[in-house]
Scaffold this active site. Structure first.
Site: not given
Ligand code: GCV
Length: 668
Positions: A148-149, A190, A270, A274, A353, A375, A381
């Site tokens: 992811e990213r 995630n 987490k 989201e 973000d 963090e 990203e």
């Molecule tokens: C891992 C943002 C990113 C998501 C990421 C999220 C997070 O929304 O776009 O890809 O998910 O942050 O930090 O949990």
């Protein structure tokens, strides 16, 4: 060029001018440390490798006193943090003192760094102690191999839901140890599908193997945890943290996990974010969720690192009251002091973000009685996907140095996450970076993006280093020790974040990126969506009113920060549009109107990218050919991107405002 199918990054150990250093590293003696300890063994192996490659010399390890050479000695009285070391040279003898093995490892890497950057060990007299107790990398790797990213290929840990542990993994551990990293989360926050099973028999052997490998380099392995595991792994039909059956399930699970993976450092969670489940799903608090897990893992000496990225991601753009920037603070401040001592709240550096410019998250400086970690994101990203150059260390320095006014002195973010808020230094504090690596041969996509990987670790270990010192170290070890190369690459890296900012989103407004992808411009891409990421531009002005007349976000800061941000005349200009809705005609400190500032910075940003490219072109014969080609190719794409941003942003605001560019340049 490379000895392995992947590069050796800053541990390339090119031949160097010895500067008289060879005498200090031919004979090595150990006093108080066991040569067979895995960390010491790796430290000595690294020393042998580096010395051989850089100076063409073998080392010989002895026990007992030495007249000349390197003495690695155990310091028994030092109250220092784990990982601390001292290096002192006198009459041809170099002494490396450390309290435990990780200090030796870091000290050896420091000696190698001095040799690699062609400095002299003569007269060395340095004491180093980590600024942040926990210095972590967070991978967002999925078990199917995707990241992811991720902008540097696929995962080097996982393929097709299986682990992949080989020499490359060991090299990675070496790189991380060389910059002082002591914790690594290997999987995406995630947690879905196969990753939920990381705490089951299916993967125990591999997790244990990897944690063993990391441990040999002073690194603890952590896992991201699925809060809904009981539901998904055949336990109770609930994940309610106060439900007795759920608690009993976790107890049994953790007993199994820590029996099979005793070196595990703990978990990153987490929750309620989201679409991820969490305590809110059951009407419980974040503290209920975090404490339940923390109490269960405490007997194993483990940590629960609980992310604060919790916000309403189903906002309506017409809603001017809800403010995503407020969410972290609003969701976590009330329970300050309620989190148990092995819980750490992990707080993103900004309230939104990882935008190219955001104010510091007010939760850092709000919480007084809670363990905190910050963090940051070195995966680019929102800062160019490791196609565009964006050296982030100057930004991290700004954040660390931010005065929160949580108390009279020693109130910076660095103080808080360095454990300085409590009477005795709080070791459950630190800093984590969402990492920018993958399995491409350069590790970070763009060779220059490795300066962020290197820089994050170096800065976390030693906050007092400047962004320039760190960049210079990286350039010398990676590209060349020639002064011309150092100067030119510094001139590219150091301003690159501001350059990126100039051709993208102005004055702290952020976003305006292509939705979901987050590369490339789309001014209204997120303007009418549910994510709470609005710029609120109309025909008169742009910006989000976060003052007392707007969402009130400015008052999440302590005074005098709150009033400073709240007042348009004292708000730092680079954050103007984050805090205020401003008319295009407002005159800024430069004497330019806001609209003219937008036009000018966008033209300037593109010109600066062109200048960076010209500068890089002059280094063709001076840096390794593969690196030259890689960066040249990325620069080509960066220029296209910068021009696209310039044209889209300028045309958009020209059409919205109807005010022409006073310099009459082309606006489409
Ligand atoms: C891992 C943002 C990113 C998501 C990421 C999220 C997070 O929304 O776009 O890809 O998910 O942050 O930090 O949990």
């Amino acid at each position: 060029m490379s000895k392995t199918p992947w590069t050796q990054l800053w541990l390339d150990y090119k031949k160097v001018n010895s500067k008289g250093n060879e005498g200090y590293v031919s004979n090595v003696s150990l006093e108080g440390f066991e040569a067979e300890h895995p960390i010491i063994k790796n430290a000595l192996a690294e020393l042998a490798l580096g010395v051989k490659e850089m100076l063409g010399q073998e080392i010989s390890v002895k026990t007992g006193p030495l007249e000349q050479g390197l003495v690695i000695k155990k310091e028994t009285t030092s109250p220092d943090l784990e990982g601390a070391y001292r290096l002192a040279e006198k009459s041809g003898k170099l002494t490396l003192l450390a309290g435990e093995e990780s200090g030796v490892l870091y000290g050896v890497f420091h000696v190698l760094r001095i040799i690699a950057t062609e400095k002299s060990l003569q007269g060395a007299d340095e004491k180093k102690s980590p600024s942040q107790p926990l210095r972590m990398m967070n991978h967002w790797d999925n078990m199917d191999g995707s990241i992811e990213r991720g902008y540097s290929g696929r995962s080097f840990y996982f393929r097709n839901n299986e682990f992949f542990i080989d020499e490359r993994t060991r090299d990675f551990a070496r790189f991380m140890a060389s910059i002082g990293i002591n914790g690594i989360v290997i999987n995406n926050v995630n947690v879905k599908d196969a990753a939920t099973y990381l705490i089951t028999e299916r993967y125990f052997d591999k997790v244990a193997e990897l944690s063993g490998l990391f441990a040999e380099y002073g690194i603890k392995l952590y896992l991201s945890l699925n809060f809904a595991s009981p539901l998904e792994l055949g336990g109770p039909k609930s994940a309610d943290p106060l439900n007795e059956e759920v608690i009993a399930w976790w107890k049994e699970k953790m007993a199994e996990v820590f029996t099979r993976v005793p070196k595990l450092g703990g978990f990153l969670v987490k929750a309620d974010s989201e679409g991820r489940p969490g305590p809110f799903t059951y009407g419980r608090t974040q503290a209920d969720g975090a404490n339940m897990l923390a109490d269960i893992v405490k007997p194993y000496g483990a940590l629960i690192i609980w992310r604060c990225f919790v916000y309403n991601c189903t906002q309506d753009w017409r809603d001017y009251k809800t403010d995503r920037a407020r969410a972290q603070y609003d969701n976590f401040i009330q329970m300050d002091g309620d989190y148990h001592d092995n819980v750490i709240l992990q707080i993103k550096n900004g309230p939104m973000d990882f935008q190219v410019r955001e104010p510091v998250a007010p939760l850092l400086g709000g919480l007084k009685k809670t363990n905190q970690m910050m963090e940051v994101q070195i995966a680019q990203e929102y800062t160019g996907h490791q196609i565009d150059v964006c050296y982030l260390i100057p930004m991290f320095k700004e954040i660390l140095e931010f005065k929160t006014y949580i108390r009279k002195e020693n109130d910076t973010v660095a103080d808080i996450i360095g454990g300085g808020l409590t009477e005795h230094r709080n070791l459950n504090t630190g800093i984590a970076a969402v990492i920018n690596t993958g399995n491409d041969i350069y590790w970070t996509g763009n060779v220059l993006a490795a300066a962020n990987l290197y820089g994050f670790g170096r800065l976390a270990f030693e906050n007092s280093l400047s962004a320039k010192e760190i960049a210079e170290e990286w350039i010398r070890q990676t590209l060349s020790n020639e002064d011309e190369v150092v100067e030119k690459v510094l001139s590219i890296l150091l301003p690159s974040r501001e350059v990126y900012e100039r051709y993208t989103s102005p004055l702290g407004i952020g976003w305006m990126v292509t939705p979901h992808v987050h590369y490339g411009c789309s001014v209204d891409g997120y303007e009418y969506s549910r994510w709470g990421t609005y710029h609120r531009a109309d025909h008169l002005g742009i910006g989000v009113d976060r003052t007392d007349k707007g969402t009130g976000y400015a008052f999440q800061y302590n005074e005098p920060n709150a009033s400073m941000y709240n007042d348009i005349d004292t708000c730092p200009e680079e954050l103007l549009l984050f805090f205020h809705h401003v008319p295009y005609t407002r005159v800024l400190s430069t004497g330019k109107t806001l609209i003219q500032h937008i036009y000018d910075t966008h033209f300037q940003g593109v010109e600066e990218v062109e200048a960076m490219i010209s500068c890089w072109q002059t280094l063709e014969e001076k840096v390794p050919a593969e690196y030259f080609a890689n960066v040249t190719e990325r620069f080509g794409r960066q220029l296209t991107n910068a021009k696209d941003w310039r044209d889209q942003v300028n045309s958009y605001f020209y059409r919205k405002s109807g005010i022409p560019d006073e310099k009459g340049r082309i606006i489409y």
